[in-house]
Design a protein around this motif. Structure first.
Motif, PDB file in Angstrom:
ATOM      1  N   HIS A 153       0.875  -1.179   0.000  1.00 39.74           N
ATOM      2  CA  HIS A 153       0.000   0.000   0.000  1.00 39.74           C
ATOM      3  C   HIS A 153       0.915   1.232   0.000  1.00 39.74           C
ATOM      4  CE1 HIS A 153      -3.890   1.858   0.868  1.00 39.74           C
ATOM      5  NE2 HIS A 153      -3.277   2.641   1.714  1.00 39.74           N
ATOM      6  N   GLY A 154       1.610   1.433  -1.117  1.00 45.74           N
ATOM      7  CA  GLY A 154       2.692   2.420  -1.156  1.00 45.74           C
ATOM      8  C   GLY A 154       3.945   1.782  -0.595  1.00 45.74           C
ATOM      9  N   SER A 155       5.095   2.316  -0.991  1.00 43.96           N
ATOM     10  CA  SER A 155       6.337   1.709  -0.498  1.00 43.96           C
ATOM     11  C   SER A 155       6.513   1.957   0.995  1.00 43.96           C
ATOM     12  CB  SER A 155       7.540   2.228  -1.282  1.00 43.96           C
ATOM     13  OG  SER A 155       7.652   3.624  -1.166  1.00 43.96           O
ATOM     14  N   VAL A 156       5.879   3.007   1.499  1.00 42.30           N
ATOM     15  CA  VAL A 156       6.052   3.312   2.916  1.00 42.30           C
ATOM     16  C   VAL A 156       5.441   2.206   3.796  1.00 42.30           C
ATOM     17  CG1 VAL A 156       3.975   4.703   3.340  1.00 42.30           C
ATOM     18  CG2 VAL A 156       6.077   5.283   4.475  1.00 42.30           C
ATOM     19  N   GLU A 157       4.364   1.622   3.331  1.00 43.08           N
ATOM     20  CA  GLU A 157       3.745   0.532   4.101  1.00 43.08           C
ATOM     21  C   GLU A 157       4.702  -0.654   4.179  1.00 43.08           C
ATOM     22  OE1 GLU A 157       1.858  -3.233   4.497  1.00 43.08           O
ATOM     23  OE2 GLU A 157       1.935  -2.499   2.448  1.00 43.08           O
ATOM     24  N   LEU A 158       5.421  -0.903   3.080  1.00 37.36           N
ATOM     25  CA  LEU A 158       6.385  -2.010   3.069  1.00 37.36           C
ATOM     26  C   LEU A 158       7.569  -1.701   3.991  1.00 37.36           C
ATOM     27  CD1 LEU A 158       6.137  -2.666  -0.750  1.00 37.36           C
ATOM     28  CD2 LEU A 158       5.444  -4.266   1.042  1.00 37.36           C
ATOM     29  N   LEU A 159       7.996  -0.432   3.991  1.00 37.84           N
ATOM     30  CA  LEU A 159       9.099  -0.058   4.894  1.00 37.84           C
ATOM     31  C   LEU A 159       8.694  -0.290   6.354  1.00 37.84           C
ATOM     32  CD1 LEU A 159      10.354   3.257   3.199  1.00 37.84           C
ATOM     33  CD2 LEU A 159      11.637   1.128   3.413  1.00 37.84           C
ATOM     34  N   TRP A 160       7.482   0.107   6.683  1.00 39.83           N
ATOM     35  CA  TRP A 160       6.998  -0.110   8.061  1.00 39.83           C
ATOM     36  C   TRP A 160       6.951  -1.609   8.384  1.00 39.83           C
ATOM     37  CZ3 TRP A 160       4.420   3.006  12.075  1.00 39.83           C
ATOM     38  CH2 TRP A 160       4.683   4.371  11.929  1.00 39.83           C
ATOM     39  N   ALA A 161       6.510  -2.426   7.412  1.00 35.18           N
ATOM     40  CA  ALA A 161       6.420  -3.873   7.663  1.00 35.18           C
ATOM     41  C   ALA A 161       7.818  -4.474   7.853  1.00 35.18           C
ATOM     42  CB  ALA A 161       5.690  -4.563   6.510  1.00 35.18           C
ATOM     43  N   VAL A 162       8.799  -3.975   7.090  1.00 35.14           N
ATOM     44  CA  VAL A 162      10.171  -4.471   7.247  1.00 35.14           C
ATOM     45  C   VAL A 162      10.681  -4.120   8.649  1.00 35.14           C
ATOM     46  CG1 VAL A 162      12.561  -4.198   6.463  1.00 35.14           C
ATOM     47  CG2 VAL A 162      10.724  -4.373   4.778  1.00 35.14           C
TER      48      VAL A 162
END
Ligand SMILES: Cc1ncc(COP(=O)(O)O)c(C=O)c1O
Length: 359
Positions: free
Chosen positions: A84-93
């Motif tokens: 959901h946007g790259s920021v969501e992936l950064l948060w998940a990482v």
């Protein structure tokens, strides 16, 4: 190493409350504070979004979109994860690092995009910052990162490539050597701006084949889809599974998946935008230099320049010239403004405004 003087919650873009306070009509303001492709989304991508069926749940594995990205990048779809946007992936990482990083800190190469630090705070992951030197024009110094990683207990490092806000990046040989020298450190590469930068050929490096790399990309910038929320990560299948385990289902809507599939068919849209934007950045930064300002060299389509008080100059440009630029105070750089190139009328307003402020 720096503490964290930056406010990681601040982002560019128009703030309706601020405009109301200043009595400014948003319709008259030109915005150089965000770094999105000013040409907008490709019409075929817009058609795909409109045609997407929204009455039922999206494919929770984003299977067709992962295959489309995989074939565009010559990469195994099992190594692709949509977000959901790259920021969501950064948060998940970051959430995953909190769970399985053994309590070791995340090293952030700064000054940089604040979301990884916000996520670390939210998930209670310790985090340290290594700031690149102003005297070197914030060039990314692989040797200092190397030394820091060898000396510290960091479980992971966040490296934005090219960096926001400085526009600096490592050359690919340096980056690969750095990654190879630290096989036990997880590299989180934020490549949200890579495709619009002079280093765009790095998009073809298969860094996700290193088991210790998660690379995060965005369709927000190059395909101008900020409002749709669509990005992706490239990583080992093991890391993909670990990131997925941190998130709820259905994070990527059907229109977002359709947009990703359609966008992969339009590489020329990105190539043309990049060529135009890099030329525009070169022209605009040369004009800012000609006015006597110190400009930081950039590999991206945005750049930094030095002013006495970034917040004050930002507000002056907004009030007098109806132009929004990004004060970098929130990045810990209160004497720098960041501007994106690509809008000739906005660029002219900027130069007119800066003319009054020549150092
Ligand atoms: C460096 C960087 N990474 C990631 C993002 C987030 O982008 P997205 O819209 O894909 O969440 C931004 C947004 O400004 C950014 O500057």
């Amino acid at each position: 190493m720096a503490d964290s003087p930056n406010d990681t919650t601040v982002h560019g873009g128009l703030d309706p409350l601020e405009l109301e306070r200043l009595g400014i009509d948003a319709a008259g303001v030109l915005d150089l504070s965000v770094n999105v492709n000013p040409r907008g989304p490709h019409p075929a991508v817009l058609r795909a979004i409109v045609a997407a069926a929204v009455a039922s749940y999206p494919d929770r594995t984003s299977s067709r979109a992962r295959h489309a990205i995989g074939s565009a990048l010559d990469c195994d779809p099992a190594r692709v994860l949509l977000g959901h946007g790259s920021v969501e992936l950064l948060w998940a990482v970051v959430s995953e690092l909190r769970r399985h990083g053994g309590g070791k800190p995340l090293l952030i190469v700064g000054p940089t995009f604040g979301e990884p630090e916000s996520a670390a705070r939210a998930y209670d992951l310790p985090c340290t910052r290594l700031d690149m030197r102003e005297a070197d024009g914030f060039a990314i110094d692989a040797e200092r990162i190397d030394l820091e990683l060898s000396a510290s207990a960091a479980c992971a490092v966040y490296l934005c490539q090219p960096n926001n806000p400085t526009g600096r990046s490592l050359r690919s040989s340096e980056l690969q050597a750095l990654i190879a020298r630290h096989p036990r450190v997880q590299f989180i590469l934020d490549q949200a701006f890579l495709s619009l930068s002079t280093e765009h050929a790095q998009a073809k490096l298969r860094l996700e084949r290193y088991p210790n790399v998660v690379s995060v990309r965005s369709l927000t910038k190059d395909h101008a889809l900020a409002g749709l929320r669509i990005g992706y990560a490239l990583a080992s299948p093991d890391w993909i599974a670990r990131i997925e385990a941190q998130r709820p289902p259905w994070m990527v809507s059907t229109p977002a998946q359709a947009a990703a599939i359609a966008a992969m068919q339009q590489p020329e849209h990105v190539r043309d935008a990049r060529e135009f934007l890099i030329a525009a950045r070169q022209q605009l930064s040369a004009a800012v230099v000609a006015l006597g300002f110190n400009v930081v060299p950039s590999d991206a389509h945005y750049f930094l320049f030095h002013v006495s008080d970034a917040d004050a100059v930002r507000e002056r440009l907004l009030r007098r010239h109806r132009l929004l630029v990004r004060s970098c105070r929130s990045f810990g750089l209160p004497q720098y403004l960041r501007v994106a190139a690509g809008d000739p009328i906005a660029s002219e307003r900027l130069l007119r405004g800066l003319e009054e402020l020549r150092p």
